[in-house]
Design a protein around this motif. Sequence first.
Motif, short mmCIF file in Angstrom:
data_model
loop_
_atom_site.label_atom_id
_atom_site.label_comp_id
_atom_site.label_asym_id
_atom_site.label_seq_id
_atom_site.Cartn_x
_atom_site.Cartn_y
_atom_site.Cartn_z
N ASP A 164 -3.29 27.56 -19.92
CA ASP A 164 -3.09 26.48 -20.89
C ASP A 164 -3.59 25.14 -20.37
OD1 ASP A 164 -1.84 28.19 -22.71
OD2 ASP A 164 0.11 27.94 -21.73
N THR A 165 -4.19 25.13 -19.19
CA THR A 165 -4.63 23.88 -18.57
C THR A 165 -6.07 23.55 -18.94
OG1 THR A 165 -3.15 24.26 -16.69
CG2 THR A 165 -4.92 22.64 -16.39
N GLN A 166 -6.27 22.39 -19.53
CA GLN A 166 -7.62 21.96 -19.88
C GLN A 166 -8.40 21.63 -18.61
OE1 GLN A 166 -7.97 21.94 -23.26
NE2 GLN A 166 -10.19 21.72 -23.13
N ILE A 167 -9.64 22.09 -18.53
CA ILE A 167 -10.49 21.86 -17.36
C ILE A 167 -11.66 20.97 -17.76
CG2 ILE A 167 -11.91 22.91 -15.56
CD1 ILE A 167 -8.92 23.63 -15.42
N THR A 168 -11.77 19.81 -17.11
CA THR A 168 -12.88 18.90 -17.40
C THR A 168 -13.76 18.65 -16.18
OG1 THR A 168 -11.50 16.96 -16.92
CG2 THR A 168 -11.58 17.72 -19.21
N SER A 169 -13.40 19.21 -15.03
CA SER A 169 -14.17 18.96 -13.82
C SER A 169 -13.89 20.05 -12.80
CB SER A 169 -13.81 17.60 -13.21
OG SER A 169 -12.46 17.61 -12.76
N ILE A 170 -14.70 20.09 -11.76
CA ILE A 170 -14.46 21.06 -10.69
C ILE A 170 -13.16 20.74 -9.96
CG2 ILE A 170 -15.93 19.73 -9.10
CD1 ILE A 170 -15.24 23.55 -9.09
N ALA A 171 -12.83 19.44 -9.86
CA ALA A 171 -11.56 19.07 -9.24
C ALA A 171 -10.38 19.59 -10.06
CB ALA A 171 -11.47 17.55 -9.08
N GLY A 172 -10.50 19.51 -11.37
CA GLY A 172 -9.45 20.02 -12.23
C GLY A 172 -9.27 21.52 -12.11
N LEU A 173 -10.39 22.24 -11.96
CA LEU A 173 -10.32 23.69 -11.78
C LEU A 173 -9.66 24.03 -10.45
CD1 LEU A 173 -11.02 26.57 -12.67
CD2 LEU A 173 -13.28 26.27 -11.62
N THR A 174 -10.03 23.30 -9.40
CA THR A 174 -9.44 23.54 -8.08
C THR A 174 -7.94 23.28 -8.10
OG1 THR A 174 -11.50 22.89 -7.00
CG2 THR A 174 -9.52 22.87 -5.65
N THR A 175 -7.53 22.21 -8.76
CA THR A 175 -6.11 21.88 -8.84
C THR A 175 -5.35 22.93 -9.63
OG1 THR A 175 -6.57 19.52 -8.69
CG2 THR A 175 -4.44 20.15 -9.62
N ALA A 176 -5.92 23.40 -10.73
CA ALA A 176 -5.27 24.43 -11.54
C ALA A 176 -5.10 25.73 -10.75
CB ALA A 176 -6.06 24.67 -12.81
N LEU A 177 -6.12 26.10 -9.98
CA LEU A 177 -6.03 27.33 -9.18
C LEU A 177 -5.01 27.19 -8.06
CD1 LEU A 177 -9.83 28.24 -8.96
CD2 LEU A 177 -8.04 29.61 -10.07
N ALA A 178 -4.87 25.98 -7.51
CA ALA A 178 -3.94 25.76 -6.40
C ALA A 178 -2.50 25.98 -6.81
CB ALA A 178 -4.11 24.36 -5.82
N SER A 179 -2.22 25.87 -8.10
CA SER A 179 -0.85 26.06 -8.58
C SER A 179 -0.54 27.52 -8.89
CB SER A 179 -0.60 25.21 -9.83
OG SER A 179 -1.40 25.66 -10.91
N LEU A 180 -1.53 28.40 -8.72
CA LEU A 180 -1.36 29.82 -9.02
C LEU A 180 -1.42 30.65 -7.73
CD1 LEU A 180 -3.68 29.96 -12.17
CD2 LEU A 180 -1.18 29.87 -12.13
N GLN A 181 -1.01 31.91 -7.84
CA GLN A 181 -0.98 32.80 -6.70
C GLN A 181 -2.03 33.90 -6.85
OE1 GLN A 181 1.03 32.43 -3.94
NE2 GLN A 181 1.61 30.47 -4.91
N PRO A 182 -2.58 34.41 -5.72
CA PRO A 182 -3.47 35.57 -5.81
C PRO A 182 -2.77 36.73 -6.52
CG PRO A 182 -3.54 34.63 -3.61
CD PRO A 182 -2.42 33.94 -4.34
#
Length: 352
Positions: A310-328
Amino acid sequence: MIPAAALALAGLLLAGCSSGPSSSSASASSGSSGSSAPASAAPSTSNELQDDYRRVITDVLPSVVQITAGDSLGSGIVYDDKGDIVTNAHVVGDAKTFSVTLANSTKALDATLVGSFPESDLAVIKLSQVPGGLKPAVFGDSSKVEVGQIVLAMGSPLGLASSVTQGIVSATGRTVTEPQNAGSPGATIGNMVQTSAAINPGNSGGALVNLSSQVIGINTLAAVDQELNGAAAPGIGFAIPAATVTSIADQLIKTGTVANSGRAALGVTARTYFDSNFQPAGAAVVSVVDGGAAAAAGMQPGDVITKLGDTQITSIAGLTTALASLQPGAKTTVTYQRDGQTKTADVTLGSL
């Protein structure tokens, strides 16, 4: 040493300064006539808390060291009785050799780099000779950390060795991104512990400790207020949780590298995508890792990721931050653009 770092909070950056919690007192007056009540003795609980502080400091402070890397100064935590010391990657920087001063000594000891993992801003160095009486710290279960817990931050702020500040756990599960400056590796770190205990330059790599004398995190970042020209934003500091610290440190000590970061990965190399108005509008996939989550879901180079879950992605930084909040291993949906059409892909995230 503490890096500047960026946090997704309006008006704040993360940098080298924060301050501990303030205390306040209140007085009450009687509504009856002339006589006043006699002063009462301070409650015994205040003395008990003071005794708890002293006990924790006596237990843990001998395990917190000062690290000098060239002209830089930081802190570290004795990890085991073999002379391994865990700290921040931005404390060690590019150095390979270090001077370490124990809390109970003024003699500098030589140490060398075991390994560094800038992606999680963690590193391990090792004493060349292990002195007698070296006391490893006890690491606690950071999954049990609760908001409101009293904590102590220990380290060498501004070169003042063996300093202690106090505060509480203000929040858990914060995702924070460091900019790439002042020696910072620019890591995006998930699940950080936010604290009101003062964290100042030189505290990086030191211990955030609970009242059971357990290290629950490594002091890493503090906030400054952009609107006040970088002045300290009181009571906002961050520590890498103990679970991340022990996982990364164990791997560095064993092999010098990190094979399992515990960080989720989509399996792509990407860059920020700009729309026709030159505004950031997504993360453009440059390449896809064979066998990775994106490849398994049919994603291709040229796709533009616009949403992760549900997280809007507008940049590579945003994608990195969104992934950091998730687990493998977590399952999520990626929304992306391909040839002007919106597509979705269900993915099972891999490990960075």
